[in-house]
Structures are given as C-alpha cells and as structure tokens.
Write a protein that holds these residues in place. Structure first.
Motif, short mmCIF file in Angstrom:
data_model
loop_
_atom_site.label_atom_id
_atom_site.label_comp_id
_atom_site.label_asym_id
_atom_site.label_seq_id
_atom_site.Cartn_x
_atom_site.Cartn_y
_atom_site.Cartn_z
N SER A 52 0.89 -1.17 0.00
CA SER A 52 0.00 0.00 0.00
C SER A 52 0.92 1.21 0.00
O SER A 52 2.10 1.09 0.32
CB SER A 52 -0.91 0.01 1.21
OG SER A 52 -0.26 0.63 2.31
N GLN B 238 1.22 3.41 2.07
CA GLN B 238 1.10 3.94 3.42
C GLN B 238 2.15 5.01 3.78
O GLN B 238 1.80 6.13 4.13
CB GLN B 238 1.16 2.80 4.44
CG GLN B 238 0.90 3.22 5.87
CD GLN B 238 -0.47 3.86 6.05
OE1 GLN B 238 -1.44 3.45 5.43
NE2 GLN B 238 -0.55 4.87 6.88
N LYS C 182 1.98 8.21 1.60
CA LYS C 182 0.89 9.16 1.83
C LYS C 182 1.12 9.93 3.12
O LYS C 182 0.76 11.10 3.21
CB LYS C 182 -0.48 8.48 1.78
CG LYS C 182 -0.83 7.48 2.86
CD LYS C 182 -2.29 7.03 2.68
CE LYS C 182 -2.65 5.88 3.60
NZ LYS C 182 -4.07 5.52 3.52
N ARG D 115 0.32 -7.86 -2.82
CA ARG D 115 0.63 -8.64 -1.61
C ARG D 115 0.84 -10.10 -1.98
O ARG D 115 -0.03 -10.71 -2.60
CB ARG D 115 -0.50 -8.50 -0.57
CG ARG D 115 -0.60 -7.07 -0.08
CD ARG D 115 -1.60 -6.85 1.01
NE ARG D 115 -1.73 -5.39 1.19
CZ ARG D 115 -2.59 -4.78 1.99
NH1 ARG D 115 -3.42 -5.49 2.71
NH2 ARG D 115 -2.63 -3.47 2.07
N GLN E 212 -6.84 -0.14 -4.41
CA GLN E 212 -7.38 0.55 -3.24
C GLN E 212 -7.77 1.98 -3.60
O GLN E 212 -7.16 2.58 -4.48
CB GLN E 212 -6.32 0.64 -2.14
CG GLN E 212 -6.04 -0.64 -1.41
CD GLN E 212 -5.18 -0.43 -0.17
OE1 GLN E 212 -4.48 0.58 -0.04
NE2 GLN E 212 -5.24 -1.38 0.75
N HIS F 235 -3.06 -3.53 12.61
CA HIS F 235 -3.35 -2.76 11.40
C HIS F 235 -2.04 -2.54 10.65
O HIS F 235 -1.75 -3.21 9.67
CB HIS F 235 -4.04 -1.46 11.79
CG HIS F 235 -4.55 -0.68 10.63
ND1 HIS F 235 -5.27 -1.23 9.61
CD2 HIS F 235 -4.41 0.64 10.33
CE1 HIS F 235 -5.56 -0.29 8.74
NE2 HIS F 235 -5.06 0.84 9.14
N HIS F 236 -1.22 -1.65 11.09
CA HIS F 236 0.16 -1.52 10.64
C HIS F 236 0.92 -0.70 11.67
O HIS F 236 0.30 -0.09 12.55
CB HIS F 236 0.28 -0.96 9.23
CG HIS F 236 -0.48 0.30 8.99
ND1 HIS F 236 -0.32 1.42 9.76
CD2 HIS F 236 -1.42 0.61 8.08
CE1 HIS F 236 -1.11 2.38 9.33
NE2 HIS F 236 -1.82 1.91 8.31
N ARG G 147 -2.70 8.28 12.63
CA ARG G 147 -1.32 7.80 12.64
C ARG G 147 -0.52 8.40 13.79
O ARG G 147 -0.87 9.45 14.33
CB ARG G 147 -0.60 8.16 11.33
CG ARG G 147 -1.45 8.14 10.09
CD ARG G 147 -2.01 6.78 9.79
NE ARG G 147 -2.76 6.83 8.52
CZ ARG G 147 -3.49 5.85 8.05
NH1 ARG G 147 -3.62 4.72 8.74
NH2 ARG G 147 -4.14 5.96 6.92
N1 ASP Z 1 -2.56 1.32 4.28
C1 ASP Z 1 -3.63 0.71 5.00
C2 ASP Z 1 -4.01 -0.62 4.33
O1 ASP Z 1 -3.63 -0.88 3.21
C3 ASP Z 1 -4.86 1.54 5.06
C4 ASP Z 1 -4.68 2.77 5.87
O2 ASP Z 1 -4.31 2.67 7.04
O3 ASP Z 1 -4.96 3.84 5.34
O4 ASP Z 1 -4.73 -1.41 4.92
#
Ligand code: ASP
Length: 590
Positions: free
Chosen positions: A195, A197, A200, A219, A233, A452-453, A493
């Motif tokens: 992504s 992430q 952004k 992925r 996405q 999540h991350h 974040r």
């Molecule tokens: N990057 C995250 C995902 O792909 C989404 C996000 O946290 O904006 O799940």
C-alpha cells in the motif's frame, strides 16, 4: 467513424433514418423467407432483417457470416412487426442496404451471452471473449463509474490525486512483498508496494493536506478464495483531523457512491467497538442485515449435572425466531455445518420454545422446565423460537456462533443482495500476538505484530500499557463493514518520532533495524509532521458489493486465478538464462 449509431440506441422515434451500425454477430436465424442477425456491441443488441426474395445477393453474402464476425451494416430503421419489450431496441429493426464483413471470427470456445456454457478455466484463458459478455461489461462499467464518482466526491472536498512509486523498498507491513531485482544495483531489490502507506504520510508532512489515489497494491499472500495478488485501493490521507473527521468524510463517500450509482440513500452508519462486535456477533465484520445477536449464557447454565457446560469457559447462543418448527433434520444439518473442519465446532445444544407448550431441548435430562424458561428469559427468546447453544473456549465458541448465525441468516433469506447494512468498527486492539500466521515470514513468530500496521497510533490513555500489557492497548483504528465484508480500514497515525520509535521497539525491531527500514519516516517526523490519519478501501470489493455479487474477480478486467496465475498470458513464467544473468540471479531449483 465507421458507424453513425451504436447497437443500443435506436428507438421507435428513429424510424425512417438511414444509419450505419458496427458490431459483433451474436447470432443468425435463417428462417428461409427471412434472415435475422442480432448485432451486438457494448451498448446493446439491434436486430437486422434480410428478406432473401428481395435481396438475393445480400442473403447469399450473409451465408458466410457466423457468430462473432465483426460486420458493418448500412440500412434504414423500421418498426418491428413483433416487438420485444425486454430489449430497449426491441421496437425497431434495420433493413440493410449493404453489409460488410470487417473481420471474421473463429467459432468462440464458449457462448458469448449473459449465461455462458464456458467453464472457469476456459473463460480465463479467453478473458477478452468473456469480457464481451453483458454481465462483465456491466461490472466493468460500474467499476469505471465508481472510480469517477470517487474522484468527483474527493475532488469536491479538496483532495488531490497524487501518484506514489511502485518500485519501493521492502518493509514489513502485514504480508510478504513481491520483489523486483535491480539490474543496475546488483544484489539489491525493489519491492512492489503493499500500500502507499508511508508515502501518503510523507505527503502530509509535505503539506498536501488531503491526498487520495486509486492505486494498485501488491501482496504476496497465500491465496485464499477471492483474493488477488494485485488489487486496487482507494487510498486516502488527511491532515489536522481526528478519527471522527475521517469517519464522517468517508461515510460521506460511500453514501455518495450508493446514491449516485445505485440510487440508494444509506442511513447513518451504525458504530460498534471491536469488543462489542466480538461479544455480540463473534466477528469484527458482522453482517447487520439481520439481528440475531449472540447472547452469553455462561453464568446461568452452570452448576447442574451437564458436565460439558460446567467445564466450558464460555457458553453462548443465538435465538432463531420462528425456529421452534425446525425439524430434527434441519437441526442436524446445522450441527453438521458447525462441525465442518473450517468451522471446527464440536457440537450444539438446542432448545425449542413452541408457543403454549413446554420447551423441548437436547439437554432435557439435565435441565428442568424452569431452567429452560430462565434461558428463554435471559435470551429474550420469543414464543415459537429456537435457541442454539455452543460451548467451549470463548474465542473459538464465538467464532462458531458467528458462522452459525450467518448460516441461519442465509437459510432464512435474511442476507438479501440488494440490502446494505453499513457500519464502522472502532477501538481495535493495537497489537496481536503472532504465533503462526502463514502470511507472515517466520521471523514474525512469537512476537507482537501490529494488527493494522506499525504507523497506527495507540489511544492516548492506553500508551502506558505499551510497557505493561501491550495486548490491552487500543488503537485509533477503524474499519468500514458492509454486509459482513470489510470494505475499508484506516487509522489516526503516529506523527511523533519518539512514539513511532517506541512502537517499533514493542514490535521487536532493534533500533538499527527500525532506523534502516523506517528511518526516512522517523526523520520526516522531525520536520513538522502534522497530526494526520486516513483510510483505504478495497476498490474491487466495493465494486462487487455494489454490483450485488460475491466475487471480486468479475470486477477486474484481467484477474489472476486462485493459484495466482494469469492463464491468458501464461504468467508467471520462466525467463531466459540471459535475463537472469543480467540480474545476477542464479536459480537453484531442486
Ligand atoms: N494502508 C492501510 C491498508 O492498506 C490503510 C490505511 O491505514 O490507510 O490497509
């Protein structure tokens, strides 16, 4: 242009017009005294009518034509004798002056119609033909319009669409990366983004304030049904926002899409915390098109002679309204269902509450009528209902109950394709303990991983727990769920270097590792990173949901099959020795 009109646009008001149409031959019906050709393009089907007695040469020429030939027809629009009200062009037909074959076609390997006789594999191999079929054309059109409306909505709110790179650096983010060897830098690799992430977030540091991108992500996961190694996405990020602002903005996006594309006004989205969702529905993506919540029975079923309940960590049930009439066979089917290996249930206890009669259960030996009536009270089961009970370890029992609830809902017709129940799940746990996730590299075993991350912020009040009880820390993270499908997820974040550093240490990164992999982001946080947060939607899934279908594959023009292969171009495929040598790669396949 080779045509004046499309095959979907002529109506009774066009009668008498001289027109030229182009398209594919869907079918020819030769009745002897009349020949009909159905001419198709993506706009529709128009009937061509030839009278051999008047036009012997033309009738002779069209004998060469068969299915899927590309032809051009010049002629006059006439009113049909027998009209077809199912087809928008069904009131007219074309009397051709000339017909020209623009290209011939082999007989297609399956019928190019709404319902086809082609098997999955064949259709994947000839995807370009499958895509000619009306249902797929409709899906791809819906996808286009969804993208367009997304851009309109986000643009109207000041979001900028900004591209981020595809060749990036391999970083752990939840799945395995696809790697791309660098020829110019021997021994090194790019990774394809899972992504955008971190990019952004960096765009927020740059002050772009509101970003979005309809973007491909990659992925390398073990493929589950209906997962694609590359997918799209709607990726978004905003500065100077709190969770509520993000939820409002993107609830607005989904409402905009449903209204403009499906003509549906969605009500205000429900909200459930993760803990509530798990307790009431046994899942973090409940299908709320119907009720039937799980009721915890643990405290009221104990201390009788039923050992299974006495020993269980958890006992819970669902109430099936009107279910008192379920036959033994129907109940046995449900028991079989929960015993499937994917679901893993051990057994099920049931109680019928027929109106005006005593309750009847599979545990009558152990519980009195009064006991069962107490259960009825506790679960608010109405007369004429059926209570289905699962017991065992809590987490597992809830999972079984969740599957059982969906199955019963399905059987009762409560999961209608044209009904939409949208909600937000909030307050997810920040971390989860990873024992053996086949989608994570082995090095992740036996440690905390970000649910999540790693860039998701913990709730302020939970930060101290990071040191004492990491599993209890809640995140500023949210998912959007529609009809039991997670369509999007995001978070507020971390924008503070020290907290980010702390997070990496909780995740088991050494300082050097964190610096090596994410130094660029932590450095950026030292130059005035604004508070920010965002979300990403699974675009393919959102489209399939709006199209009322389960499979995302039919909303992607050129998808991969379940083994991650593209059967049409035959990829992945081997490459030449020479290519490998240039990349300094030697294969040691045993
Ligand atoms: N990057 C995250 C995902 O792909 C989404 C996000 O946290 O904006 O799940």
């Amino acid at each position: 242009m080779l045509r004046t009109h499309t095959c979907g646009e002529l109506r009774i008001s066009d009668i008498g017009k001289k027109v030229t149409l182009c398209g594919w031959v869907q079918g020819i019906r030769d009745l002897g005294h009349l020949i009909f050709i159905d001419l198709r393009d993506r706009y529709g089907i128009t009937q061509i009518r030839i009278t051999p007695s008047d036009q012997p040469e033309l009738a002779n020429y069209v004998k060469e034509i068969s299915r899927e030939f590309v032809i051009q027809v010049e002629g006059t629009v006439r009113e049909r004798e027998s009209k077809n009200s199912k087809n928008p062009t069904g009131e007219i037909e074309i009397f051709p002056g000339t017909i020209r074959i623009l290209n011939s076609s082999k007989t297609p390997p399956f019928t190019i119609e709404t319902e086809t006789d082609g098997g999955e594999e064949l259709r994947m191999k000839f995807r370009y033909l499958d895509l000619r079929r009306p249902p797929l054309q409709k899906n791809i059109l819906l996808r286009h319009k969804t993208a367009l409306e997304t851009r309109k909505y986000l643009d109207s709110l000041g979001f900028l669409e900004i591209e981020t790179p595809f060749l990036i650096k391999s970083t752990p983010e939840g799945a395995r990366d696809f790697l791309v060897p660098s020829r110019l830098n021997p021994g090194t690799f790019y990774a394809l983004p899972q992504s955008p992430q971190t990019f952004k977030q960096l765009l927020m540091v740059s002050g772009f304030d509101r970003y979005f991108q309809i973007v491909r992500c990659f992925r390398d996961e073990d493929l589950r049904a209906d997962r694609q190694p590359e997918f799209t996405q709607i990726d978004c990020e905003m500065s100077f926002v709190q969770q509520e602002d993000v939820l409002q903005t993107f609830e607005g996006l989904v409402k905009h899409l449903f209204k403009n594309l499906l003509g549906k006004e969605l009500p205000v989205f429900k909200r459930l915390s993760y803990a509530e969702a798990m307790e009431k529905y046994g899942t973090d993506k409940p299908d709320l098109r119907f009720g039937m919540p799980i009721v915890n029975l643990t405290s009221i079923v104990k201390n009788k002679d039923f050992k299974i309940f006495n020993e269980a960590e958890y006992v819970g049930g669902i109430v099936v309204e009107g279910g008192a009439t379920y036959t033994r066979k129907q109940i046995d089917e449900l028991t079989e269902f929960i015993k499937r290996p994917q679901i893993g249930g051990a057994g099920m206890v049931w109680v019928r509450f027929p109106s005006g009669e005593d309750p009847k259960s599979s545990v009558d030996k152990f519980y009195s009528k009064e006991d069962l009536m107490a259960w009825k009270n506790h679960t608010s089961a109405p007369d004429h209902s059926l209570l289905l009970i699962i017991s065992g370890p809590k987490e597992k029992s809830l999972k079984v109950l969740s599957e059982l609830r969906l199955e019963v809902g399905q059987r009762m017709g409560l999961r209608k394709a044209d009904e939409f129940a949208c909600l937000w799940i909030t307050d997810f746990p920040l971390l989860e303990w990873n024992e053996a996730d086949p989608n994570l590299p082995d090095s992740y075993r036996g440690r905390w991983v970000a649910r999540h991350h790693p860039f998701t912020s913990p709730k302020n009040e939970d930060i101290p727990l990071l040191d004492t009880d990491p599993g209890k820390v809640r995140a500023n993270a949210y998912d959007m769920v529609i009809n039991g499908v997670e369509v999007g997820g995001g978070s507020i974040r971390i924008h503070d270097r020290n907290l980010q550093k702390k997070m990496f240490s909780v995740l088991g990164f050494s300082e050097e590792e964190a610096e090596r992999q994410f130094g660029f982001l932590m450095n950026a946080f030292e130059y005035g990173a604004p508070p920010h947060g965002g979300i990403a939607f699974g675009f393919d899934r959102l489209c399939s949901l709006m199209g009322g279908q389960h499979s995302i594959r039919d909303f992607i023009a050129f998808p991969k099959n379940n083994a991650g292969r593209d059967l049409m171009i035959d990829s992945p495929s081997e490459v030449s020795e020479e290519q490998l040598k240039e990349l300094n790669i030697s294969l040691n396949l045993k």
